[in-house]
Design a protein around this motif. Structure first.
Motif, PDB file in Angstrom:
ATOM      1  N   ILE A  54       3.601  -7.332   0.612  1.00 30.85           N
ATOM      2  CA  ILE A  54       4.259  -6.750   1.923  1.00 30.85           C
ATOM      3  C   ILE A  54       2.887  -6.041   2.530  1.00 30.85           C
ATOM      4  O   ILE A  54       2.241  -5.102   2.005  1.00 30.85           O
ATOM      5  N   ASP A  55       2.319  -6.687   3.529  1.00 30.21           N
ATOM      6  CA  ASP A  55       1.025  -5.949   3.826  1.00 30.21           C
ATOM      7  C   ASP A  55       0.872  -6.300   5.561  1.00 30.21           C
ATOM      8  O   ASP A  55       1.348  -7.049   6.168  1.00 30.21           O
ATOM      9  N   THR A  56      -0.323  -5.457   5.886  1.00 31.36           N
ATOM     10  CA  THR A  56      -0.497  -5.719   7.201  1.00 31.36           C
ATOM     11  C   THR A  56      -1.385  -6.962   7.374  1.00 31.36           C
ATOM     12  O   THR A  56      -2.040  -7.512   6.328  1.00 31.36           O
ATOM     13  N   SER A 112       0.766  -1.353   0.004  1.00 32.28           N
ATOM     14  CA  SER A 112       0.120   0.113   0.126  1.00 32.28           C
ATOM     15  C   SER A 112       0.866   1.329   0.104  1.00 32.28           C
ATOM     16  O   SER A 112       2.193   1.107   0.482  1.00 32.28           O
ATOM     17  N   PRO A 113       0.348   2.293  -0.309  1.00 36.56           N
ATOM     18  CA  PRO A 113       1.142   3.723  -0.383  1.00 36.56           C
ATOM     19  C   PRO A 113       1.726   3.784   1.011  1.00 36.56           C
ATOM     20  O   PRO A 113       3.055   4.421   1.070  1.00 36.56           O
ATOM     21  N   GLU A 114       0.865   3.825   1.976  1.00 39.46           N
ATOM     22  CA  GLU A 114       1.524   4.186   3.510  1.00 39.46           C
ATOM     23  C   GLU A 114       2.661   3.043   3.749  1.00 39.46           C
ATOM     24  O   GLU A 114       3.641   3.794   4.215  1.00 39.46           O
ATOM     25  N   VAL A 115       2.736   1.939   3.568  1.00 42.16           N
ATOM     26  CA  VAL A 115       3.717   0.984   3.770  1.00 42.16           C
ATOM     27  C   VAL A 115       4.833   1.241   2.770  1.00 42.16           C
ATOM     28  O   VAL A 115       6.137   1.390   3.419  1.00 42.16           O
ATOM     29  N   LEU A 116       4.624   1.651   1.703  1.00 40.79           N
ATOM     30  CA  LEU A 116       5.649   1.861   0.533  1.00 40.79           C
ATOM     31  C   LEU A 116       6.753   3.062   1.003  1.00 40.79           C
ATOM     32  O   LEU A 116       7.903   2.998   0.993  1.00 40.79           O
ATOM     33  N   GLY A 138      13.828   0.340   9.201  1.00 39.97           N
ATOM     34  CA  GLY A 138      15.217   0.455   9.889  1.00 39.97           C
ATOM     35  C   GLY A 138      15.833   1.217   9.256  1.00 39.97           C
ATOM     36  O   GLY A 138      15.829   1.521   8.013  1.00 39.97           O
ATOM     37  N   GLU A 139      16.903   2.074   9.978  1.00 42.03           N
ATOM     38  CA  GLU A 139      18.204   2.767   9.331  1.00 42.03           C
ATOM     39  C   GLU A 139      17.393   3.905   8.632  1.00 42.03           C
ATOM     40  O   GLU A 139      18.237   4.350   7.715  1.00 42.03           O
ATOM     41  N   GLY A 140      16.424   4.436   8.892  1.00 40.33           N
ATOM     42  CA  GLY A 140      15.735   5.389   7.959  1.00 40.33           C
ATOM     43  C   GLY A 140      15.250   5.189   6.685  1.00 40.33           C
ATOM     44  O   GLY A 140      15.100   6.149   5.974  1.00 40.33           O
ATOM     45  N   LEU A 141      15.399   3.753   6.171  1.00 38.95           N
ATOM     46  CA  LEU A 141      15.195   3.620   4.899  1.00 38.95           C
ATOM     47  C   LEU A 141      13.686   3.102   4.676  1.00 38.95           C
ATOM     48  O   LEU A 141      13.441   2.628   5.747  1.00 38.95           O
ATOM     49  N   SER A 142      13.092   3.610   3.465  1.00 40.57           N
ATOM     50  CA  SER A 142      11.661   2.938   3.357  1.00 40.57           C
ATOM     51  C   SER A 142      11.753   1.589   2.695  1.00 40.57           C
ATOM     52  O   SER A 142      12.834   1.179   2.413  1.00 40.57           O
ATOM     53  N   ILE A 143      10.617   0.852   2.686  1.00 42.13           N
ATOM     54  CA  ILE A 143      10.506  -0.176   1.854  1.00 42.13           C
ATOM     55  C   ILE A 143      10.673  -0.186   0.515  1.00 42.13           C
ATOM     56  O   ILE A 143      11.689  -0.912  -0.239  1.00 42.13           O
TER      57      ILE A 143
END
Lengths: 263, 103
Positions: free
Chosen positions: B35-37, A103-107, A112-117
């Motif tokens: 990758i999901d909740t 999802s956009p939020e997760v992406l 960790g380490e300030g990096l996004s997915i």
């Protein structure tokens, strides 16, 4: 999204082939490396296929890519890509490709380490190309339009500074019609290039048209061209010949053409 | 051979002990980039989140799926390094089933 100074490189100026037959010649050889291209179009016009084709060209040029899908499951994308002759699973195993479905939020959220997915996946395959399919899903972003726009400006700059060339797809809900709204939050202003894919009703059938609205990398072909989706991907063909009103979706032959048919 | 069979039975019991867990693992194997909740996974599989929670916890414990927290939300994704293990085990489970049910 954080940007580390170690990640910053010179802005790229080399051209990168889109892999879309007929498109590179419209834009002087390809998109500028590091630039972002919005591919906006009605459902079924070929936006996702264009994205897959762009990454397939990257694999052939030894430029790994990441495909982010908010809508389709990876298994659907594997199937669709494989029918076009792009073995995405094998490319993933070879470390040249990464398919991410989230999802956009997760992406965009930091892990960790300030990096996004997104950062992690780009880094893992040493990506040069990225496709986000589709940015229409950003409209459901929890933070609202102002925060979303801010996030996207940051994202575009972040990708540019890393030299990652991006295709973003965006769905236009109108099938045909005199007016077209690309996005309610001005996405078309945040990107370097805008490609429009439209249905055109002509001679009693629905045809597809492609037009480059905006291109920062120099002069470009401004004609509406015929777009064909084939088993080998998308082909951009000759301009619509002696046809007017294409942008309304209800095209018609020019007056002289119609008169010649009557006489 | 007997030891190997015992290990296989044990692994199958641990990994593939319920239909809903098998469904979840097959889904992750078919969609390794997902990758999901928990809510997102439940929605994609059309299962109430409450019913799926335990299965997700178990596959995380078994090391087949990874869990991490992003902006206060737990997200889950397939451990690609274990893909071959999972495939081998699923094949073994299918073979055992075929042996158990004569044609």
């Amino acid at each position: 999204m954080s940007i580390r100074t170690s990640q910053l490189g010179p802005l790229e100026s080399a051209r990168m082939s889109t892999g879309i037959h007929g498109m590179d010649t419209m834009i002087g050889g390809g998109v500028l490396a590091g630039d972002s291209t919005l591919v906006a179009g009605s459902p079924g016009t070929g936006k996702t296929t264009m994205g897959l084709q762009f990454l397939a060209a990257g694999v052939r040029a030894k430029e790994p890519g990441v495909f982010v899908s908010f809508e389709y499951l990876p298994q659907q994308i594997y199937r669709d890509a494989e029918t076009k002759g792009w073995p995405v699973r094998a490319w993933e195993e070879a470390g040249l490709y990464r398919l991410v479905c989230t999802s956009p939020e997760v992406l965009l959220s930091e892990g960790g380490e300030g990096l996004s997915i997104l950062d992690e996946n780009l880094r893992e395959v040493q990506a040069k190309r990225l496709v986000i399919d589709s940015t229409s899903q950003f409209e459901m972003y929890e933070g609202g339009p102002a925060k979303l726009r801010h996030e996207l400006v940051g994202l575009m700059n972040h990708l540019r500074l890393q030299g990652i060339t991006t295709f973003l797809t965006h769905e236009i809900t109108q099938i045909v019609g005199p007016t077209v709204t690309v996005s309610s939050w001005g996405l078309e202003f945040l990107v370097d290039n805008v490609v429009m894919l439209r249905y055109v009703e002509l001679d009693g059938e629905m045809q597809k048209a492609m037009n480059i609205l905006k291109f920062r990398g120099g002069d470009h072909d401004r004609k509406f061209r015929v777009l064909k989706t084939t088993s080998r991907g998308i082909f951009i063909e000759a301009p619509f010949d002696r046809v007017e009103n294409i942008s309304t979706g209800s095209a018609r032959r020019e007056m002289a053409e119609r008169l010649s048919e009557l006489v | 051979m007997a030891e190997k069979m015992e290990w296989l039975h044990h692994s199958i019991e641990a990994w593939l002990d319920s239909e809903s867990k098998v469904r979840l693992l097959v889904f992750f194997r078919q969609n390794p980039g997902l990758i999901d909740t928990l809510q997102g996974l439940a929605q994609r599989l059309a299962v109430p989140p409450g019913r799926m929670e335990r299965d997700v916890e178990r596959v995380v414990e078994l090391g087949l799926v990874k869990e991490r927290e992003i902006s206060g939300k737990k997200v889950y994704y397939f451990e690609r390094m274990r893909a071959k293990d999972l495939e081998a085990l699923m094949q073994a489970a299918l073979d055992l089933r075929r042996e158990a049910v004569p044609a």
